[in-house]
Design a protein around this motif. Structure first.
Motif, PDB file in Angstrom:
ATOM      1  N   LEU A   1       5.130   7.316  -6.700  1.00  0.00           N
ATOM      2  CA  LEU A   1       6.224   6.539  -7.267  1.00  0.00           C
ATOM      3  C   LEU A   1       5.901   5.047  -7.273  1.00  0.00           C
ATOM      4  CD1 LEU A   1       9.379   8.303  -5.768  1.00  0.00           C
ATOM      5  CD2 LEU A   1       8.489   8.453  -8.085  1.00  0.00           C
ATOM      6  N   ARG A   2       6.589   4.323  -8.137  1.00  0.00           N
ATOM      7  CA  ARG A   2       6.356   2.885  -8.297  1.00  0.00           C
ATOM      8  C   ARG A   2       6.988   2.057  -7.179  1.00  0.00           C
ATOM      9  NH1 ARG A   2       5.049   0.337 -12.914  1.00  0.00           N
ATOM     10  NH2 ARG A   2       6.752  -1.153 -12.573  1.00  0.00           N
ATOM     11  N   ALA A   3       7.116   2.618  -6.013  1.00  0.00           N
ATOM     12  CA  ALA A   3       7.647   1.870  -4.874  1.00  0.00           C
ATOM     13  C   ALA A   3       6.774   0.633  -4.638  1.00  0.00           C
ATOM     14  CB  ALA A   3       7.661   2.746  -3.626  1.00  0.00           C
ATOM     15  N   GLY A   4       7.424  -0.499  -4.450  1.00  0.00           N
ATOM     16  CA  GLY A   4       6.682  -1.727  -4.243  1.00  0.00           C
ATOM     17  C   GLY A   4       6.496  -2.559  -5.491  1.00  0.00           C
ATOM     18  N   TYR A   5       6.753  -1.968  -6.656  1.00  0.00           N
ATOM     19  CA  TYR A   5       6.689  -2.737  -7.896  1.00  0.00           C
ATOM     20  C   TYR A   5       8.008  -3.468  -8.133  1.00  0.00           C
ATOM     21  CZ  TYR A   5       2.284  -0.528  -9.265  1.00  0.00           C
ATOM     22  OH  TYR A   5       0.977  -0.119  -9.331  1.00  0.00           O
ATOM     23  N   ALA A   6       7.993  -4.361  -9.120  1.00  0.00           N
ATOM     24  CA  ALA A   6       9.176  -5.190  -9.360  1.00  0.00           C
ATOM     25  C   ALA A   6      10.308  -4.418 -10.011  1.00  0.00           C
ATOM     26  CB  ALA A   6       8.793  -6.392 -10.232  1.00  0.00           C
ATOM     27  N   ALA A   7      10.001  -3.326 -10.687  1.00  0.00           N
ATOM     28  CA  ALA A   7      11.032  -2.590 -11.415  1.00  0.00           C
ATOM     29  C   ALA A   7      10.667  -1.123 -11.504  1.00  0.00           C
ATOM     30  CB  ALA A   7      11.211  -3.169 -12.819  1.00  0.00           C
ATOM     31  N   ALA A   8      11.656  -0.316 -11.890  1.00  0.00           N
ATOM     32  CA  ALA A   8      11.463   1.127 -12.099  1.00  0.00           C
ATOM     33  C   ALA A   8      10.783   1.780 -10.902  1.00  0.00           C
ATOM     34  CB  ALA A   8      10.663   1.379 -13.370  1.00  0.00           C
ATOM     35  N   THR A   9      11.270   1.464  -9.710  1.00  0.00           N
ATOM     36  CA  THR A   9      10.610   1.941  -8.491  1.00  0.00           C
ATOM     37  C   THR A   9      10.755   3.442  -8.276  1.00  0.00           C
ATOM     38  OG1 THR A   9      12.601   1.351  -7.237  1.00  0.00           O
ATOM     39  CG2 THR A   9      10.828  -0.288  -7.343  1.00  0.00           C
ATOM     40  N   ASP A  10      11.635   4.103  -9.041  1.00  0.00           N
ATOM     41  CA  ASP A  10      11.792   5.547  -8.900  1.00  0.00           C
ATOM     42  C   ASP A  10      11.060   6.323  -9.986  1.00  0.00           C
ATOM     43  OD1 ASP A  10      13.403   4.704 -10.952  1.00  0.00           O
ATOM     44  OD2 ASP A  10      15.090   6.008 -10.448  1.00  0.00           O
ATOM     45  N   GLU A  11      10.246   5.623 -10.786  1.00  0.00           N
ATOM     46  CA  GLU A  11       9.466   6.274 -11.830  1.00  0.00           C
ATOM     47  C   GLU A  11       8.072   6.627 -11.316  1.00  0.00           C
ATOM     48  OE1 GLU A  11      10.360   7.249 -14.882  1.00  0.00           O
ATOM     49  OE2 GLU A  11      12.419   6.571 -14.539  1.00  0.00           O
ATOM     50  N   LEU A  12       7.386   7.536 -12.001  1.00  0.00           N
ATOM     51  CA  LEU A  12       6.056   7.961 -11.592  1.00  0.00           C
ATOM     52  C   LEU A  12       5.003   6.937 -11.998  1.00  0.00           C
ATOM     53  CD1 LEU A  12       6.179  11.705 -12.717  1.00  0.00           C
ATOM     54  CD2 LEU A  12       6.468  10.831 -10.393  1.00  0.00           C
ATOM     55  N   VAL A  13       4.021   6.728 -11.126  1.00  0.00           N
ATOM     56  CA  VAL A  13       2.821   5.980 -11.489  1.00  0.00           C
ATOM     57  C   VAL A  13       1.926   6.918 -12.283  1.00  0.00           C
ATOM     58  CG1 VAL A  13       0.777   4.798 -10.604  1.00  0.00           C
ATOM     59  CG2 VAL A  13       2.973   4.520  -9.442  1.00  0.00           C
ATOM     60  N   ASP A  14       1.450   6.486 -13.425  1.00  0.00           N
ATOM     61  CA  ASP A  14       0.635   7.358 -14.263  1.00  0.00           C
ATOM     62  C   ASP A  14      -0.622   7.824 -13.533  1.00  0.00           C
ATOM     63  OD1 ASP A  14       2.347   7.285 -16.378  1.00  0.00           O
ATOM     64  OD2 ASP A  14       1.234   5.780 -17.517  1.00  0.00           O
ATOM     65  N   PHE A  15      -0.835   9.136 -13.550  1.00  0.00           N
ATOM     66  CA  PHE A  15      -2.102   9.781 -13.184  1.00  0.00           C
ATOM     67  C   PHE A  15      -2.414   9.821 -11.689  1.00  0.00           C
ATOM     68  CE2 PHE A  15      -3.145   7.695 -17.408  1.00  0.00           C
ATOM     69  CZ  PHE A  15      -2.747   8.800 -18.145  1.00  0.00           C
ATOM     70  N   GLN A  16      -1.710   9.097 -10.839  1.00  0.00           N
ATOM     71  CA  GLN A  16      -2.111   8.974  -9.438  1.00  0.00           C
ATOM     72  C   GLN A  16      -1.251   9.819  -8.506  1.00  0.00           C
ATOM     73  OE1 GLN A  16      -2.329   4.514  -8.998  1.00  0.00           O
ATOM     74  NE2 GLN A  16      -4.416   5.036  -8.423  1.00  0.00           N
ATOM     75  N   GLY A  17      -1.864  10.202  -7.383  1.00  0.00           N
ATOM     76  CA  GLY A  17      -1.180  10.936  -6.347  1.00  0.00           C
ATOM     77  C   GLY A  17      -0.910  10.064  -5.142  1.00  0.00           C
ATOM     78  N   THR A  18      -0.530  10.715  -4.032  1.00  0.00           N
ATOM     79  CA  THR A  18      -0.225  10.017  -2.788  1.00  0.00           C
ATOM     80  C   THR A  18      -0.990  10.693  -1.657  1.00  0.00           C
ATOM     81  OG1 THR A  18       2.005   9.523  -3.613  1.00  0.00           O
ATOM     82  CG2 THR A  18       1.614   9.226  -1.256  1.00  0.00           C
ATOM     83  N   PHE A  19      -1.626   9.892  -0.821  1.00  0.00           N
ATOM     84  CA  PHE A  19      -2.469  10.372   0.282  1.00  0.00           C
ATOM     85  C   PHE A  19      -1.819   9.942   1.585  1.00  0.00           C
ATOM     86  CE2 PHE A  19      -6.500   9.484   2.845  1.00  0.00           C
ATOM     87  CZ  PHE A  19      -6.740  10.812   3.141  1.00  0.00           C
ATOM     88  N   ILE A  20      -1.490  10.933   2.442  1.00  0.00           N
ATOM     89  CA  ILE A  20      -0.779  10.638   3.694  1.00  0.00           C
ATOM     90  C   ILE A  20      -1.489  11.375   4.831  1.00  0.00           C
ATOM     91  CG2 ILE A  20       1.495  10.474   4.763  1.00  0.00           C
ATOM     92  CD1 ILE A  20       2.525  11.512   1.904  1.00  0.00           C
ATOM     93  N   PRO A  21      -2.435  10.718   5.522  1.00  0.00           N
ATOM     94  CA  PRO A  21      -3.145  11.383   6.610  1.00  0.00           C
ATOM     95  C   PRO A  21      -2.196  11.854   7.715  1.00  0.00           C
ATOM     96  CG  PRO A  21      -4.261   9.359   5.970  1.00  0.00           C
ATOM     97  CD  PRO A  21      -2.945   9.368   5.258  1.00  0.00           C
ATOM     98  N   LEU A  22      -2.578  12.935   8.373  1.00  0.00           N
ATOM     99  CA  LEU A  22      -1.830  13.427   9.517  1.00  0.00           C
ATOM    100  C   LEU A  22      -2.038  12.512  10.715  1.00  0.00           C
ATOM    101  CD1 LEU A  22      -2.685  17.251   9.301  1.00  0.00           C
ATOM    102  CD2 LEU A  22      -0.656  16.083   8.407  1.00  0.00           C
ATOM    103  N   SER A  23      -1.087  12.541  11.632  1.00  0.00           N
ATOM    104  CA  SER A  23      -1.272  11.833  12.897  1.00  0.00           C
ATOM    105  C   SER A  23      -2.379  12.504  13.694  1.00  0.00           C
ATOM    106  CB  SER A  23       0.024  11.847  13.706  1.00  0.00           C
ATOM    107  OG  SER A  23       1.066  11.195  13.011  1.00  0.00           O
ATOM    108  N   ILE A  24      -3.089  11.718  14.491  1.00  0.00           N
ATOM    109  CA  ILE A  24      -4.189  12.284  15.273  1.00  0.00           C
ATOM    110  C   ILE A  24      -3.665  13.074  16.464  1.00  0.00           C
ATOM    111  CG2 ILE A  24      -6.221  11.729  16.666  1.00  0.00           C
ATOM    112  CD1 ILE A  24      -6.615   9.284  14.851  1.00  0.00           C
ATOM    113  N   THR A  25      -2.691  12.512  17.157  1.00  0.00           N
ATOM    114  CA  THR A  25      -2.177  13.138  18.377  1.00  0.00           C
ATOM    115  C   THR A  25      -0.700  13.490  18.220  1.00  0.00           C
ATOM    116  OG1 THR A  25      -1.493  11.033  19.360  1.00  0.00           O
ATOM    117  CG2 THR A  25      -3.777  11.760  19.759  1.00  0.00           C
TER     118      THR A  25
END
Length: 307
Positions: A208-232
């Protein structure tokens, strides 16, 4: 048959039986969110699965974004602690194997693996509102999806390919459905590669366009989201992360790589990984493990007590 317009047609319905090509349709998870890919294997009203023809296969690259992202992730892609715009899931080894399967099918009639894609019948294809994505801090979940409309280009378009209406007149939208996810947020259906079979992270095919100036609930074209797991477990609890920690999943790096090798052997037997690429995916998995170990966000410091 389109229940709205009453028109009946199909992609290959004008091709004679003697000239039907052998086709692989390959889509990543992003294509379901950003390109309405569910329409290729559902009825126009989105209520029934439609099986591919005998000369077709459909392969869904589970959790993939539109194209492979770079590895390691750049610091500038970190949009919040431990959350990155774009992800490194690598679909290329799967596509390499499928290219060989397709050549074998054309050249000598060797049947390729059965289609793998999300289905309404088993609950792996759902409306966006039905996505069971885990509640991870600083990760907004999409409430929007790419919508395809019935488009009217004018009467001569259907018969002669001549456009009278440009832009076209838009009619009722088709329903867009998306792949369901597991407890980590990785897609359950399709060709699940090493990254989602032996995970060290969540690979969402949308961003999502979170952090952009507008349309923060819209999709960013072509990209995904990477969220590593916690180590412990301690770090997981401090982040209030519903996903398991790495230490709860794997005893150590060696145990993790043992599972990667088993998954690679399974993918090879299934026809989705070439023997020549086993070393590549194992090496890449080890590099991703090492990167996550040094870049997972630290537990948040406790807030100072008020006096």
């Amino acid at each position: 048959t389109d229940p709205v317009t009453g028109r009946q047609d199909g992609l290959l319905s004008h091709t004679s039986p003697d000239n039907q090509p052998l086709i692989f349709y390959t889509n990543s998870g992003y294509e379901y969110w950003g390109r309405a890919a569910s329409l290729i294997h559902t009825s126009p009203d989105g209520t029934q699965d439609v099986q591919p023809l005998a000369n077709e296969r459909i392969y869904h690259i589970a959790s993939g974004q539109h194209a492979p992202g770079g590895f390691p992730p750049s610091p500038s892609s970190e949009v919040s602690p431990g959350v990155y715009r774009g992800h490194p899931l690598d679909p290329l080894t799967t596509l390499r194997a499928l290219a060989v399967r397709l050549v074998d099918w054309v050249a000598d009639g060797t049947e390729p693996p059965a289609s793998r894609y999300p289905l309404l019948a088993n609950g792996t294809l759902v409306p966006p509102a039905g996505l069971a994505f885990p509640r991870i801090a600083d990760v907004p979940v999409p409430h929007v999806v790419h919508v395809a409309y019935r488009a009217d280009y004018g009467a001569p378009f259907d018969s002669d390919g001549v456009i009278d209406h440009q832009p076209p007149l838009l009619g009722t939208a088709f329903p867009s459905l998306v792949p369901q996810v597991d407890g980590l947020g990785n897609e359950m259906s399709g060709v699940r590669g090493i990254e989602v079979r032996v995970p060290v992270a969540t690979y969402a095919p949308w961003n999502l366009r979170a952090g952009y100036a507008a349309a923060t609930d819209e999709l960013v074209d072509f990209q995904g989201t990477f969220i590593p797991l916690s180590i412990t477990e301690e770090a997981r609890n401090a982040r209030n992360d519903p996903r398991p920690s790495l230490e709860s999943l794997y005893e150590n790096r060696a145990a993790y790589l043992d599972l990667v090798r088993l998954a690679a052997a399974e993918l090879t037997r299934e026809g989705f990984l070439l023997p020549d690429d086993v070393g590549r995916v194992v090496t890449r998995a080890g590099a991703e493990w090492d990167w996550v170990q040094t870049h997972a966000p630290a537990p948040a410091a406790p807030a100072p007590s008020a006096h």
